[in-house]
Design an enzyme around this catalytic site. Structure first.
Site, short mmCIF file in Angstrom:
data_model
loop_
_atom_site.label_atom_id
_atom_site.label_comp_id
_atom_site.label_asym_id
_atom_site.label_seq_id
_atom_site.Cartn_x
_atom_site.Cartn_y
_atom_site.Cartn_z
N THR A 112 0.86 -1.19 0.00
CA THR A 112 0.00 0.00 0.00
C THR A 112 0.88 1.23 0.00
O THR A 112 1.99 1.22 0.52
CB THR A 112 -0.90 0.05 1.26
OG1 THR A 112 -0.06 0.08 2.41
CG2 THR A 112 -1.82 -1.14 1.34
N ILE A 113 0.32 2.27 -0.60
CA ILE A 113 1.06 3.53 -0.66
C ILE A 113 0.93 4.22 0.69
O ILE A 113 -0.17 4.31 1.23
CB ILE A 113 0.46 4.44 -1.74
CG1 ILE A 113 0.38 3.69 -3.04
CG2 ILE A 113 1.17 5.77 -1.78
CD1 ILE A 113 1.31 4.10 -4.07
N LYS A 114 2.04 4.69 1.18
CA LYS A 114 2.02 5.36 2.47
C LYS A 114 1.56 6.80 2.28
O LYS A 114 2.20 7.58 1.56
CB LYS A 114 3.45 5.36 3.02
CG LYS A 114 3.53 5.27 4.50
CD LYS A 114 4.95 5.00 4.93
CE LYS A 114 5.11 5.18 6.42
NZ LYS A 114 4.65 6.44 6.96
N ALA A 115 0.46 7.12 2.90
CA ALA A 115 -0.01 8.50 2.81
C ALA A 115 0.80 9.35 3.78
O ALA A 115 1.35 8.84 4.74
CB ALA A 115 -1.49 8.56 3.16
N GLY A 267 6.55 6.38 0.56
CA GLY A 267 7.01 5.00 0.58
C GLY A 267 5.83 4.05 0.58
O GLY A 267 4.70 4.44 0.28
#
Ligand code: GTP
Ligand code: MG
Length: 827
Positions: A112-115, A267
């Site tokens: 998952t894309i780190k917000a 990240g």
């Protein structure tokens, strides 16, 4: 959606463990905060641990959740909201090393894309009360000016309203499923982080759903997505890779480009499972860049705003960061409002974007091209150009005593605003490059145009070192495009070395102690001559055809004469620099100004004038006096005192024998004295005052001594290191003998007490003159060659304070007799 988990809600055991941990003082200590809920009279307790206690092999925490809220209910506590178990970056801890992951984890790997915002936990109570928490708190708070939990809740309500969802329905759903919605609140209008979240991207990004249990249990990304969709959360991008090999390949690709699908992201978070327990296991993979670069820009901007002085020294991205500063400083200067907002965290991204726009590149492009761009631009700078921005450094090439300091002072006195002078002799620490650092620091001041880097540089190696330091350190202090011209000044023509030797030797004698390191009194003739000859022997005169001397932009080659040489030097330097760099010296000062400046610089070192003076200098000055190194009472009753000491230890066989051995082998001090004051102990305030009083008391003797010395040194022989008798006396009695492995000393008691210990020729006590040492004593014998006499102080003080061990022998001595001793100045 999965069905609600069966009820493992109550966590009485966990709470009691947490409460136990709260009582710890060190490792594994738990911290609790009781929070009032916004929409209920109920309370929840937020629990946390020190960041550094997570993930340690030797610490087992009651719960690894980062973010843990438990109802404040003594009998039936339940977890209200729960964060993920703390997870780590790849390689950060042992169990996120690739090999560990490979051996212990099993796919698939949900990426998952780190917000990049702040974390917000959302949960509900049985009665439909919404509970919205930041990482460690919820509800109203007085102690913060930005309440993250409340801002998150506002955003949530907005989002639910848009979907016409009743908040209490949503809360009840969360309660029923016993879950916490884990979201990231990203919204630049609330709080800027590093990445940009303008209005259209702002919102709560749902990235996980945790079960409210002590053991970490979390929904799959598929289920998380569905929940996000249903309740209007921003979607967290995610995808699945089946094997570790695919995962590693994917991450490697992203890190070379520093991006994901062309976006700047912080990240990824990777979710998988532990092979043997099937439990969820998270780790993250953070990009360093452009994050780090942006953060650096933010910090330098804040630094500039608060200090109004510009830094040039950066670990990374030096060039582009300087470009960034070039761009933003005028903007900051033009608007206090921008600065004020910036310090509160607003406008950070906007300013960065403005710069990127003007520079015509994105952060990622900059990172990819940084090196190339830097080189190109560097080449475009004309380092040959000399204009009003050009700065100058002067490196002397000389041997000791040629007048570097006097000449430098003469020049600096003429241009006190724009010229500076840094002396190597003023630099005391280990870091030799301080000479260049200090020079550049001075040169970096706006008004300063030229700095003289005062050191002998008598060898190629030293000149090279200056150029190397300059190269290495320049950009720490000055803008990358500052041109610096380096001027060499050669003080010692090779064919005049014999003369130079003679004259400088005489000058240095006359200079006496008036120098930072070459102190006549402390070193003595032999050493000073040795040091000076060393320089002459090693001297490598300027050779313009070879490196490093071919790197000087200008070389001034001075002649050497005896009379007023520093004046002649200054004039020649002025005229040659004026010719080569009129921008630095547009007009040569008038002769009388130069003269006055030279006199002033001699004034600064007055010994000279008396010595060379009479015939050719007409300035009225008092010579700098050579002062005593220490003042002491010289003991004439040597044998008597030794005898009393001998009697004192007569009954201690081992000491007695050793005493005689030391005495016969000549290890005892040849002369005994009681030190009253030492120039070295005048470092502390009280000591300094006392030392001054002593010097004042003996001014006449000191002056006389100096006069004699000068007469003598006019010839060839050098007279120094003598002791000078005074008419004052000291009376004392012996107290005790102190003997340890290093020294034998006798503590004495001075007569006179409060009234002062010195007795003048009339037999009166001299007021306000006391022994500088806390415990007056006589050093009898140093037991090792490396033992210093001052060590007696240490020993005697310890004895007087009774802070000794069995290795120290203390023996009371017969104190019947009062001794007298004359006070001497030891020059
Ligand atoms: P180091 O720092 O020891 O290497 O010496 P330096 O090259 O800095 O020499 P400095 O300027 O200290 O000069 C040595 C001594 O000579 C000082 O006491 C100066 O006052 C004196 N001196 C220097 N130039 C002149 C001069 O032109 N005339 C006279 N009368 N004395 C000078
Ligand atoms: Mg000097």
């Amino acid at each position: 959606m999965p069905s609600p988990y069966n009820d493992k809600r109550t966590v009485a055991k966990l709470v009691s463990d947490l409460e136990k941990a709260e009582k710890l003082s060190g490792r594994g200590k738990a911290y609790k905060r009781v929070c009032n809920l916004s929409h209920s009279t109920k309370k929840v307790v937020s629990w946390k641990f020190n960041e550094w206690d997570y993930g340690k092999n030797n610490i087992t925490l009651p719960c690894n959740a980062r973010g843990l809220f438990i109802s404040d209910d003594a009998t039936n506590p339940v977890i209200v909201a729960r964060g993920y178990d703390k997870f780590f970056n790849v390689g950060e801890v042992n169990f996120t090393k690739w090999q560990w992951i490979e051996e212990n984890c099993t796919g698939p790997y949900d990426v998952t894309i780190k917000a990049n915002g702040c974390i917000i936990f959302i949960s509900g109570l049985e009665d439909g009360t919404l509970v919205v928490c930041s990482k460690h708190s919820t509800g109203p708070r007085e102690d913060v000016d930005r309440n993250h939990a409340e801002a998150g809740e506002k955003q949530l309500l907005k989002q639910l309203t848009e979907r016409s969802i009743d908040p209490s329905d949503f809360a009840r759903m969360l309660y029923t499923y016993n879950i916490t919605a884990v979201t990231e609140y990203c919204d630049d209008s609330f709080e800027e982080h590093i990445l940009e979240y303008p209005l259209e991207k702002a919102g709560l990004y749902l990235h996980g759903v945790n079960v409210n249990e002590a053991e970490f249990e979390t929904w799959s990304m598929k289920d998380v997505s569905q929940l996000a969709y249903k309740y209007g959360f921003k979607h967290t991008q995610s995808f699945t890779l089946n094997t570790l090999k695919d995962l590693k390949e994917f991450l490697e690709n992203c890190s070379t480009s520093g991006s994901f699908q062309g976006q700047e992201i912080e990240g990824f978070v990777i979710r998988c499972h532990l092979e043997n327990t099937g439990k969820p296991f998270f780790f993250k993979f953070k990009f360093e860049e452009p994050y780090l670069m942006y953060r650096q820009w933010r910090e330098v901007t804040k630094d500039y705003i608060s200090k109004k002085s510009r830094l040039f020294k950066f670990k990374k991205h030096k060039f582009i960061t300087n470009k960034y500063l070039d761009f933003i400083i005028p903007i900051l200067e033009s608007s206090p409002k921008i600065c004020e907002d910036y310090m509160k965290g607003f406008g950070v991204i906007e300013l960065r974007n403005k710069f990127l726009q003007s520079y015509g590149m994105s952060g990622l492009e900059i990172l990819n091209h940084e090196k190339v761009v830097e080189l190109e631009l560097r080449n475009a700078i004309d380092y040959e150009k000399v204009d009003e921005h050009t700065k100058f450094l002067i490196f002397p090439i000389s041997v000791i005593g040629c007048g570097k300091t006097t000449t430098s002072q003469t020049l600096v006195n003429l241009f006190p605003e724009s010229w500076g002078h840094i002396q190597n002799d003023d630099i005391t620490g280990k870091d030799k490059s301080q000479l260049m650092k200090k020079s550049l620091e001075l040169l970096s001041k706006k008004e300063v145009k030229c700095v003289i880097v005062d050191r002998n540089n008598h060898q190629f190696r030293e000149r090279q070192q200056l150029f190397d330091w300059l190269d290495e350190l320049k950009e720490d202090y000055l803008a990358y495009d500052t041109n610096i011209k380096v001027i060499g000044v050669s003080f010692a023509p090779y064919d005049k070395l014999p003369e130079i030797k003679d004259i400088t030797m005489r000058r240095v004698i006359n200079r006496g102690n008036n120098h930072q390191s070459i102190k006549w009194d402390e070193l003595g003739e032999k050493k000073v001559v040795g040091i000076m000859s060393g320089f002459l022997k090693r001297y490598q005169p300027v050779s313009l055809r070879r490196s490093p001397d071919n790197m000087f932009d200008l070389m001034v080659e001075l002649d050497f004469g005896e009379v007023d040489s520093s004046l002649t030097n200054a004039k020649q330097i002025l005229s040659e620099i004026h010719k080569a760099y009129p921008i630095l010296i547009p007009e040569i000062p008038k002769d009388d100004e130069i003269d006055a400046s030279f006199r002033k610089s001699l004034d600064y070192k007055p010994t000279v004038q008396k010595r060379v003076g009479k015939s050719n200098c007409n300035q009225p000055k008092t010579p700098k006096l050579i002062k005593p190194t220490y003042i002491s009472a010289k003991i004439e009753s040597y044998d008597e005192i030794i005898d009393l000491a001998r009697q004192g230890i007569a009954n201690i066989a081992e000491l007695s024998q050793q005493f005689e051995d030391l005495l016969t082998s000549g290890k005892f001090q040849n002369e005994l004295h009681i030190t009253l004051g030492h120039v070295m102990s005048s470092r502390e305030k009280e000591g300094k005052r006392m030392w001054k009083s002593f010097c004042k008391r003996y001014t006449d003797q000191i002056t006389k001594y100096n006069d004699r010395l000068i007469e003598n040194t006019a010839g060839t022989s050098i007279n120094q290191g003598k002791s000078v008798e005074t008419t004052d006396k000291l009376k004392f009695r012996l107290k005790k003998l102190c003997w340890d492995q290093k020294i034998i000393a006798i503590v004495v008691e001075l007569s006179g007490g409060e009234g002062g210990c010195i007795i003048d020729s009339n037999g009166d006590n001299v007021k306000e003159l006391y022994c500088q040492n806390k415990v007056p004593h006589i050093t009898l014998c140093k037991l090792g060659s490396d033992v210093k006499a001052v060590y007696s102080n240490v020993l005697c003080e310890k004895v007087e304070l009774n802070e000794i061990d069995e290795r120290v022998k203390v023996v009371k001595l017969n104190n019947a007799k009062e001794f007298a001793a004359h006070v001497y100045l030891n020059m």
